[in-house]
Design a protein around this motif. Structure first.
Motif, mmCIF file in Angstrom:
data_model
loop_
_atom_site.group_PDB
_atom_site.id
_atom_site.type_symbol
_atom_site.label_atom_id
_atom_site.label_comp_id
_atom_site.label_asym_id
_atom_site.label_seq_id
_atom_site.Cartn_x
_atom_site.Cartn_y
_atom_site.Cartn_z
ATOM 1 N N TYR A 672 48.357 23.591 9.262
ATOM 2 C CA TYR A 672 48.842 23.543 7.930
ATOM 3 C C TYR A 672 49.473 22.362 7.719
ATOM 4 N N GLU A 673 49.709 22.112 6.386
ATOM 5 C CA GLU A 673 50.285 20.847 6.122
ATOM 6 C C GLU A 673 51.589 21.239 5.408
ATOM 7 N N PHE A 683 60.290 11.585 1.397
ATOM 8 C CA PHE A 683 59.324 12.660 1.982
ATOM 9 C C PHE A 683 58.084 12.043 2.785
ATOM 10 N N ILE A 684 57.799 12.844 3.642
ATOM 11 C CA ILE A 684 56.468 12.435 4.485
ATOM 12 C C ILE A 684 55.589 13.585 4.523
ATOM 13 N N TRP A 685 54.375 13.723 4.398
ATOM 14 C CA TRP A 685 53.502 14.718 4.557
ATOM 15 C C TRP A 685 52.990 14.649 6.095
ATOM 16 N N THR A 711 50.929 11.305 5.432
ATOM 17 C CA THR A 711 51.452 10.627 4.195
ATOM 18 C C THR A 711 50.489 9.842 3.567
ATOM 19 N N GLU A 712 50.001 8.863 4.161
ATOM 20 C CA GLU A 712 48.831 7.698 3.653
ATOM 21 C C GLU A 712 47.594 8.687 3.072
ATOM 22 N N ARG A 713 47.179 9.479 4.024
ATOM 23 C CA ARG A 713 45.833 10.141 3.609
ATOM 24 C C ARG A 713 46.390 11.015 2.281
ATOM 25 N N LYS A 714 47.587 11.808 2.161
ATOM 26 C CA LYS A 714 47.616 12.452 0.993
ATOM 27 C C LYS A 714 47.853 11.594 -0.310
ATOM 28 N N PHE A 719 45.464 9.786 -5.143
ATOM 29 C CA PHE A 719 44.696 8.915 -5.849
ATOM 30 C C PHE A 719 43.402 9.191 -6.263
ATOM 31 N N LEU A 720 42.561 9.697 -5.348
ATOM 32 C CA LEU A 720 41.166 10.218 -5.590
ATOM 33 C C LEU A 720 41.211 11.334 -6.729
ATOM 34 N N ALA A 721 42.244 12.318 -6.378
ATOM 35 C CA ALA A 721 42.072 13.487 -7.164
ATOM 36 C C ALA A 721 42.234 13.060 -8.859
#
Length: 940
Positions: A672-673, A683-685, A711-714, A719-721
């Motif tokens: 899970y994230e 914050f970091i994911w 974090t970079e992926r999120k 951005f894509l969303a």
């Protein structure tokens, strides 16, 4: 209770009140007993708690015996705790009685406990308040206490005697064998005369002792100056009294004597000391002296000391001779021991002969006469069978009745063989008269008469039950030892192997024949030389060694790891006779441990060098371990360990984390994230992969977590969303604009046809209008999607309100009496595949009602309802609710549709479109014609 007079128990004293404080001067133990025993007897018999601090004249046991003479049931009083007898020395150690205030506090505490236990007060006797009698007076005057202070008169100087008499209510002293009472009163001349007499007697006694003592006595002051010396001291040192006074301490004791400093410090601290010092005579020779010294105050209050010296030269010489004698005696004992050992060896040889003689002894004897068939048992035989000796007559059948049925044939066969002249020696079982099973050993032979006819049979019987049980126990133990997989070895004190089991053969590779009689050192590796001898010495002291891990040498030269348990072997008298060793080969375990250690080290290196964050959490959600990469959170490992994981999780992610933790408790593993909080607040994911951990009992103990920084992926996903959202909005906007263009074109085209009279009211204009309405209904959907937050779902209730508003503006024109009633459930979201056909259906049915339902009518009502058919909650994005089935109802109170008209057969494009779109929605269409028209559409 305190004011009532108490019985003193002493003949020359009448009843006394609480708070009385008097003393006794005594010379002997008998003097002390004369007063204290009746004193305490009266206290015990009158419900008083008694406390006797016994002094140097008498000890605790002597005090108890003295009380027992006059108080036969003194043991009961002692057991019930009504009287306590405490040694003077114990009292000083346990209660710090050198401090009189401590003693007085102790007496107050004891009095309180006595009153709480139901006693009337406390009766005390001791001699702990010398020079502090006024303090004792101040204590006992306030509490139900009476005190008798006892002092040896020969231990008190004149000043002390006078002080004691003044500070007591009265004093008991013995004169010419009789006890007298001296009242404490300064104006009583008779009392003063008695006091002076006591003092004079004391001075005379001290003078006689000083002059006639065989021990040397010095009167000194603390700095070592000698004030007086008795004749014995002059003789001992070979000096006159004047020479001794001039010599002082330094002239009689060597100043360099190491013990002198200690003795002086001890006397300064406690007021007295005892010990031994070397002294020097006038001629320069020295002699050992046993000394005793203490301080006292003279009548002027000056501190002086008395030093008693006893020449122990002869005693030392006697001790030296005694030592020499003891050494010679020890030599004789050893020689005698050697002789006894020789005699013992001879005795052991004789024991074998004695055993053969005992074998023929009649442990229990019996005789059977064949002629009369009578059976005679000795007393011991009766006892073996559980009967009283000679209680009743027995015969052969009686005997057989006690024999176990399974063993009777054995006896019959043995007797038959004996009749042939062959004595028998058998073992069988019997059931005694009290029902107990025993094992017996019987020997017998037949006696023949001159004609070779059997006359009688005689025999002995012995109960060997306990012996057999012992043999079985020994055999069982032997079997256990022999079958054990562990090496079990016995060795003598000199290290010779005396027993060696099968397990030892397996562990060490030596057979029994190869090691019996050999030294145990064959198993000791060269690197551990001396270890076996050291362990053996420890065990010889009676200690046991458990699970001692070391190395041993096999026959093939291989070193093996063993765990040793070593303990002494005792004989029947409890004497250690040998050493037993149990060795377990733990080489495999050690190798496994080493592999495990290497494996742990390898995996630890992997964990520590991993690019992923790895951590352990216990069953209370606290972090117990984290690898180095976890410090990218800004926290050090020390700051993270021991803290709950919630401290590092953002508020919006805590519900997800807590639900996931509960899954871990149930053994459910997942990924899970979480949005995590760094130490600096940023914050970091993280993507969490978690594995539940359980102990051997199946109890949850925590989980292993792996953290991947996403974090970079999120950020990329966000951005894509956003990009996709913008794209979809642009598409909806363009579709809406295009549909509006189409609607405008249709409107322009309809205007062109409208200006022509031939077709002004034709079906062409109506077709244009209907097509325009359908386009508008679709355009509204795209407009709502463009304006809303949701790009894939449409909140349908507001859409219906806007659509119907547009239709009313289009069709109602001058007729303003047609009303619209809507019952629409809020927050009903449909995707575009449902919203478009459903919007066209609403458009068609509402526009039909506006066009056809109210012809020739002044007023009317159109009703629209939309709601869920089932209450089924589903979790969707933004926590909205939807249902699996919906009902849309569109009705009016107009002229209605004739009964004979089937809507499915109509060639109207609008109705065909409605039925087609309902099928597209997998829905159901229902028509009611009562009081107007009602269309009900069920869809999911």
């Amino acid at each position: 209770m305190r004011k009532r007079n108490r019985i003193s128990g002493i003949n020359i004293i009448e009843d006394v009140p609480w708070g009385i404080h008097f003393c006794q001067f005594c010379q002997t133990k008998e003097d002390l007993i004369d007063i204290t025993v009746p004193y305490f007897k009266a206290g015990l018999e009158n419900n008083e708690f008694c406390l006797w601090i016994v002094s140097e004249l008498i000890d605790e046991d002597e005090a108890k015996e003295a009380l027992k003479v006059n108080i036969p049931n003194i043991d009961a009083y002692l057991q019930n705790g009504q009287i306590e007898i405490i040694s003077y020395t114990y009292w000083r150690i346990e209660e710090n009685a050198l401090d009189p205030q401590t003693i007085s506090n102790y007496l107050i505490e004891k009095t309180g406990k006595a009153l709480a236990s139901g006693y009337d007060g406390l009766r005390y006797s001791g001699n702990d308040f010398m020079s502090h009698e006024k303090l004792l007076d101040s204590v006992i005057g306030k509490y139900p206490i009476m005190a008798l202070c006892t002092y040896p008169v020969d231990r008190c100087g004149a000043v002390e005697i006078l002080d004691l008499i003044v500070n007591h209510r009265f004093t008991l002293t013995k004169k010419e064998g009789k006890w007298e009472k001296i009242e404490s009163s300064g104006n009583n001349t008779n009392n003063c005369w008695q006091t002076e007499k006591i003092l004079q007697e004391s001075e005379d006694r001290y003078k006689a002792v000083f002059d006639s003592s065989l021990d040397g006595i010095f009167i000194t002051i603390p700095d070592g100056t000698i004030l007086a010396a008795n004749p014995a001291a002059c003789q001992m040192f070979g000096m006159t009294e004047k020479e001794l006074i001039q010599a002082g301490r330094n002239g009689t004791v060597g100043a360099s004597n190491p013990e002198l400093k200690y003795f002086l410090e001890e006397r300064a601290r406690t007021g007295r000391f005892k010990g031994e010092l070397d002294h020097k005579r006038k001629d320069g020779t020295t002699f050992p002296g046993e000394i005793s010294s203490s301080f006292f105050k003279d009548k002027n209050g000056l501190t002086k000391g008395v030093l008693i010296i006893r020449d122990v030269t002869k005693r030392k010489e006697a001790e030296a001779k005694l030592k020499e004698t003891l050494d010679n005696l020890d030599k004789l004992v050893k020689e005698r021991t050697a002789e006894l050992q020789k005699a013992y060896d001879s005795l052991k040889k004789s024991e074998r002969n004695l055993a053969e003689a005992q074998e023929m002894a009649h442990i229990g004897s019996w005789e059977r006469d064949f002629a009369t068939n009578e059976l005679h048992w000795s007393d011991e035989t009766y006892r073996i069978f559980g009967l009283r000796p000679q209680e009743s007559k027995v015969d052969y059948n009686t005997f057989l009745s006690y024999v176990r049925p399974e063993d009777r044939d054995l006896i019959e066969s043995a007797v038959k063989e004996a009749l042939k002249g062959k004595p028998f020696d058998i073992y069988y079982r019997i059931i005694t008269a009290n029902g107990e099973e025993r094992i017996v050993h019987e020997k017998a032979e037949v006696v023949f008469e001159e004609r070779k006819n059997p006359a009688r049979i005689i025999g002995t019987v012995q109960d060997i039950t306990e012996h057999r049980k012992a043999e079985e126990k020994i055999q069982n133990l032997a079997n256990v030892v022999e079958s054990s997989a562990e090496a079990i070895i016995t060795e003598s004190f000199d290290g010779i192997i005396t027993s060696w089991n099968k397990g030892a053969e397996q562990v060490y590779g030596y057979s029994v024949k190869e090691v019996i009689g050999k030294s145990i050192l064959i198993l000791e590796p060269p690197t551990l030389t001396g270890e076996i001898e050291k362990l053996c010495k420890i065990v010889q002291q009676g200690e046991k060694i458990r699970q001692y891990e070391t190395l041993r040498l096999r026959k093939d030269g291989k070193l093996i790891n063993v765990s040793l348990t070593i303990f002494p072997v005792l004989d029947n008298q409890g004497k250690i006779t040998a050493v037993s060793v149990i060795a377990t080969d733990i080489t495999g375990r050690k190798e496994a441990e080493e592999k495990l250690r290497e494996s742990e080290e390898k995996y630890r290196n992997i964990v520590e060098t991993s690019n992923e964050g790895i951590y352990l959490v216990d069953n209370e959600a606290k972090i117990t371990y984290a690898n180095k990469i976890m410090e990218t959170s800004g926290y050090t490992l020390e700051e993270m360990i021991g803290r709950p994981i919630w401290d590092f999780i953002s508020e919006e992610s805590k519900p997800v984390a807590k639900r996931s933790f509960e899954k871990r408790r149930k053994g459910i593993d997942d990924s899970y994230e979480l949005k995590l909080v760094r130490k600096d607040g940023s914050f970091i994911w993280g993507l969490i992969s978690a594995k539940s951990l359980f102990n051997k009992e199946g109890k949850f103990i925590g989980y292993l977590g792996m953290l991947t920084d996403i974090t970079e992926r999120k950020k990329a996903e966000e951005f894509l969303a956003n990009l996709e959202t913008a794209r979809k909005k642009e598409i909806h906007h363009r579709i809406k604009n295009n549909l509006q263009v189409i609607s405008s074109l249709l409107d322009l085209q309809a205007e062109q046809f409208k200006n022509r009279e031939c077709i002004g009211n034709s079906e062409v204009l109506e077709a244009f209008r209907e097509s325009q309405d359908r386009v508008i209904s679709m355009a509204l959907i795209h407009e709502e999607l463009y304006r809303g937050k949701e790009l894939d779902k449409l909140n349908f209730s507001p859409y219906i309100e806007e659509l119907t508003s547009t239709l009313f503006q289009t069709y109602r024109l001058g007729n303003t009496n047609i009303s619209l009633s809507m019952d629409l459930e809020e927050n009903l979201f449909f995707d575009i595949d449902t919203a478009v056909p459903l919007g066209i259906i609403v458009n068609e049915l509402v526009s039909n009602s506006l066009k056809h339902a109210f012809l020739d009518r002044e007023r009317g009502e159109i009703r629209i309802k939309l709601h869920r058919e089932k209450t089924t909650e589903l979790e969707i994005e933004n926590c909205e609710s939807t249902s699996t089935s919906f009902i849309l109802t569109i009705s009016d109170n107009g002229i209605g549709i004739p009964e004979n008209l089937n809507i499915e057969d109509l060639d109207s494009l609008g109705m065909q479109l409605v039925t087609s779109l309902v099928d597209q929605l997998d829905g159901e269409l229902e028509l009611k014609r009562d009081g107007g028209t009602e269309f009900t559409i069920r869809f999911g």
